[in-house]
Design a protein around this motif. Structure first.
Motif, PDB file in Angstrom:
ATOM      1  N   THR A  31      38.161  37.102  52.406  1.00 39.82           N
ATOM      2  CA  THR A  31      38.442  35.704  53.483  1.00 39.82           C
ATOM      3  C   THR A  31      37.713  34.697  52.566  1.00 39.82           C
ATOM      4  O   THR A  31      38.314  33.591  52.717  1.00 39.82           O
ATOM      5  CB  THR A  31      38.020  35.819  54.753  1.00 39.82           C
ATOM      6  OG1 THR A  31      36.617  36.556  54.689  1.00 39.82           O
ATOM      7  CG2 THR A  31      38.724  36.664  55.546  1.00 39.82           C
ATOM      8  N   ARG A  36      38.647  29.629  49.436  1.00 44.13           N
ATOM      9  CA  ARG A  36      38.333  28.882  48.078  1.00 44.13           C
ATOM     10  C   ARG A  36      39.893  28.584  47.521  1.00 44.13           C
ATOM     11  O   ARG A  36      40.018  27.314  47.163  1.00 44.13           O
ATOM     12  CB  ARG A  36      37.530  29.717  47.245  1.00 44.13           C
ATOM     13  CG  ARG A  36      36.106  29.632  47.702  1.00 44.13           C
ATOM     14  CD  ARG A  36      35.140  30.412  46.526  1.00 44.13           C
ATOM     15  NE  ARG A  36      35.374  31.695  46.747  1.00 44.13           N
ATOM     16  CZ  ARG A  36      34.642  32.488  47.798  1.00 44.13           C
ATOM     17  NH1 ARG A  36      33.703  32.059  48.460  1.00 44.13           N
ATOM     18  NH2 ARG A  36      34.932  33.804  47.486  1.00 44.13           N
ATOM     19  N   PHE A  86      35.246  39.945  55.926  1.00 44.70           N
ATOM     20  CA  PHE A  86      35.679  39.822  57.442  1.00 44.70           C
ATOM     21  C   PHE A  86      35.743  41.244  57.868  1.00 44.70           C
ATOM     22  O   PHE A  86      35.974  42.303  57.047  1.00 44.70           O
ATOM     23  CB  PHE A  86      37.318  39.461  57.236  1.00 44.70           C
ATOM     24  CG  PHE A  86      37.899  39.340  58.855  1.00 44.70           C
ATOM     25  CD1 PHE A  86      37.739  38.114  59.340  1.00 44.70           C
ATOM     26  CD2 PHE A  86      38.341  40.262  59.307  1.00 44.70           C
ATOM     27  CE1 PHE A  86      38.323  37.966  60.710  1.00 44.70           C
ATOM     28  CE2 PHE A  86      38.982  40.223  60.492  1.00 44.70           C
ATOM     29  CZ  PHE A  86      39.060  39.138  61.289  1.00 44.70           C
ATOM     30  N   ARG A  88      32.967  38.946  60.419  1.00 44.60           N
ATOM     31  CA  ARG A  88      31.693  38.358  60.369  1.00 44.60           C
ATOM     32  C   ARG A  88      31.080  38.036  61.475  1.00 44.60           C
ATOM     33  O   ARG A  88      29.858  37.620  61.626  1.00 44.60           O
ATOM     34  CB  ARG A  88      31.860  37.198  59.379  1.00 44.60           C
ATOM     35  CG  ARG A  88      31.350  37.341  57.911  1.00 44.60           C
ATOM     36  CD  ARG A  88      31.336  35.845  57.310  1.00 44.60           C
ATOM     37  NE  ARG A  88      30.512  35.990  56.060  1.00 44.60           N
ATOM     38  CZ  ARG A  88      31.121  35.866  54.820  1.00 44.60           C
ATOM     39  NH1 ARG A  88      32.280  36.116  54.723  1.00 44.60           N
ATOM     40  NH2 ARG A  88      30.222  35.727  53.844  1.00 44.60           N
ATOM     41  N   GLN A  92      35.553  38.518  65.841  1.00 46.50           N
ATOM     42  CA  GLN A  92      36.476  38.909  64.942  1.00 46.50           C
ATOM     43  C   GLN A  92      36.585  40.394  64.864  1.00 46.50           C
ATOM     44  O   GLN A  92      37.867  40.813  64.572  1.00 46.50           O
ATOM     45  CB  GLN A  92      35.857  38.276  63.393  1.00 46.50           C
ATOM     46  CG  GLN A  92      35.987  36.882  63.113  1.00 46.50           C
ATOM     47  CD  GLN A  92      35.211  36.362  61.792  1.00 46.50           C
ATOM     48  OE1 GLN A  92      35.093  37.042  60.924  1.00 46.50           O
ATOM     49  NE2 GLN A  92      35.086  35.002  61.922  1.00 46.50           N
ATOM     50  N   ARG A 160      28.361  27.916  42.394  1.00 43.48           N
ATOM     51  CA  ARG A 160      28.993  27.312  43.634  1.00 43.48           C
ATOM     52  C   ARG A 160      28.007  26.687  44.521  1.00 43.48           C
ATOM     53  O   ARG A 160      26.862  27.163  44.770  1.00 43.48           O
ATOM     54  CB  ARG A 160      29.936  28.434  44.307  1.00 43.48           C
ATOM     55  CG  ARG A 160      30.962  28.897  43.731  1.00 43.48           C
ATOM     56  CD  ARG A 160      31.837  29.992  44.553  1.00 43.48           C
ATOM     57  NE  ARG A 160      31.149  30.670  45.588  1.00 43.48           N
ATOM     58  CZ  ARG A 160      31.368  31.855  46.045  1.00 43.48           C
ATOM     59  NH1 ARG A 160      32.005  32.596  45.255  1.00 43.48           N
ATOM     60  NH2 ARG A 160      30.771  32.229  47.029  1.00 43.48           N
TER      61      ARG A 160
HETATM   62  P1  AMP Z   1      32.023  34.765  51.056  1.00 43.82           P
HETATM   63  O1  AMP Z   1      32.612  34.582  49.759  1.00 43.82           O
HETATM   64  O2  AMP Z   1      32.836  35.842  51.705  1.00 43.82           O
HETATM   65  O3  AMP Z   1      30.559  34.926  50.844  1.00 43.82           O
HETATM   66  O4  AMP Z   1      32.568  33.464  51.868  1.00 43.82           O
HETATM   67  C1  AMP Z   1      32.315  32.376  51.649  1.00 43.82           C
HETATM   68  C2  AMP Z   1      32.093  31.352  52.960  1.00 43.82           C
HETATM   69  O5  AMP Z   1      33.402  31.473  53.459  1.00 43.82           O
HETATM   70  C3  AMP Z   1      31.175  31.974  53.858  1.00 43.82           C
HETATM   71  O6  AMP Z   1      29.899  31.507  53.820  1.00 43.82           O
HETATM   72  C4  AMP Z   1      31.738  31.386  55.122  1.00 43.82           C
HETATM   73  O7  AMP Z   1      31.598  29.752  55.237  1.00 43.82           O
HETATM   74  C5  AMP Z   1      33.358  31.430  54.779  1.00 43.82           C
HETATM   75  N1  AMP Z   1      33.887  32.780  55.603  1.00 43.82           N
HETATM   76  C6  AMP Z   1      34.215  33.669  54.609  1.00 43.82           C
HETATM   77  N2  AMP Z   1      34.795  34.609  55.543  1.00 43.82           N
HETATM   78  C7  AMP Z   1      34.686  34.147  56.664  1.00 43.82           C
HETATM   79  C8  AMP Z   1      34.609  34.960  57.927  1.00 43.82           C
HETATM   80  N3  AMP Z   1      35.321  36.164  58.113  1.00 43.82           N
HETATM   81  N4  AMP Z   1      34.459  34.132  59.156  1.00 43.82           N
HETATM   82  C9  AMP Z   1      33.881  32.881  58.875  1.00 43.82           C
HETATM   83  N5  AMP Z   1      33.517  32.367  57.845  1.00 43.82           N
HETATM   84  C10 AMP Z   1      33.927  32.910  56.946  1.00 43.82           C
END
Ligand code: AMP
Length: 214
Positions: A31, A36, A86, A88, A92, A160
């Motif tokens: 996700t 991104r 996901f 999180r 969900q 990032r």
């Molecule tokens: P990640 O690359 O999985 O660490 O995700 C980066 C950011 O995307 C997280 O810090 C959240 O802000 C958002 N994000 C990714 N997946 C989710 C999710 N399942 N629920 C809510 N926010 C998400």
């Protein structure tokens, strides 16, 4: 095989998810990557998600649930998939279970990659991401051939915003509060498995394969 990756941000679950996807021939659904890509393409979803992501906060459930539910219903997910990032939150996880039940399916494994908070902050400050293709590296653990340049596409690498130390601390707090309860949730469903994420990448992967089988 329907797999969920759990673990703090920076525990290495994305790297393991990619390796699982390659070995078992199932799609890797991240996700974070989806958000991104949306940010890069300037979509409405991307604009909304960015305001939360830059602060280390979770994107609201309603912006992420439908997206994943639609994705896992696609044909290439029939044999399984590995979900990275996901669910999180408990809502969900409940929404995913409800959607899977409608498809006559369920989660087979929730793999928790365990790494103590102390290790996470040091690790994440070494992470680098490609501005163009999104590939991720680590200055110590997964270095590029040429420093600061993506091996895959030749574009520049950056730290990032959401990997900066202040944001990482916030993300860890959010993780403990909102995501860690999923460990209990999947333990109760008898699908939780745990691996030691402090080991090197290949060892962690071997431990996961041991659990998932050949
Ligand atoms: P990640 O690359 O999985 O660490 O995700 C980066 C950011 O995307 C997280 O810090 C959240 O802000 C958002 N994000 C990714 N997946 C989710 C999710 N399942 N629920 C809510 N926010 C998400």
């Amino acid at each position: 095989m329907k797999i969920i990756m759990l673990g703090a941000p920076g525990a290495g679950k994305g790297t393991q998810a990619k390796m699982i996807s390659d070995k078992y021939g199932i799609p890797h659904i991240s996700t974070g990557d989806i958000f991104r890509a949306n940010i890069k393409n300037g979509t409405e979803l991307g604009k909304k998600a960015k305001t939360y992501m830059d602060q280390g906060l979770l994107v609201p459930d309603e912006l992420v649930v439908d997206l994943v539910v639609d994705r896992v219903a696609q044909d290439d997910c029939e044999k399984g998939y590995v979900l990275d990032g996901f669910p999180r939150t408990i809502p969900q996880a409940e929404a995913l279970d409800a959607a899977l039940a409608k498809l006559g399916s369920k989660v087979d494994y929730a793999v928790n990659v365990e790494v103590p908070d102390e290790n996470i902050i040091t690790r994440m400050s070494g992470r680098r991401a490609c501005v163009s293709c999104g590939a991720t590296y680590h200055i110590v653990h997964i270095p590029t051939k040429v420093e600061g340049i993506c091996d895959r596409c030749g574009a520049k690498l950056i730290l990032r915003d959401d990997d900066k130390p202040e944001t990482v601390k916030k993300r860890l707090a959010v993780y403990h509060e909102q995501t860690q309860p999923l460990i209990d949730y999947y333990t109760k469903q008898n699908v939780l498995v745990e691996v030691d994420g402090t080991k090197d990448m290949e060892e962690v992967f071997a431990a996961i394969c041991n659990i998932l089988g050949e």
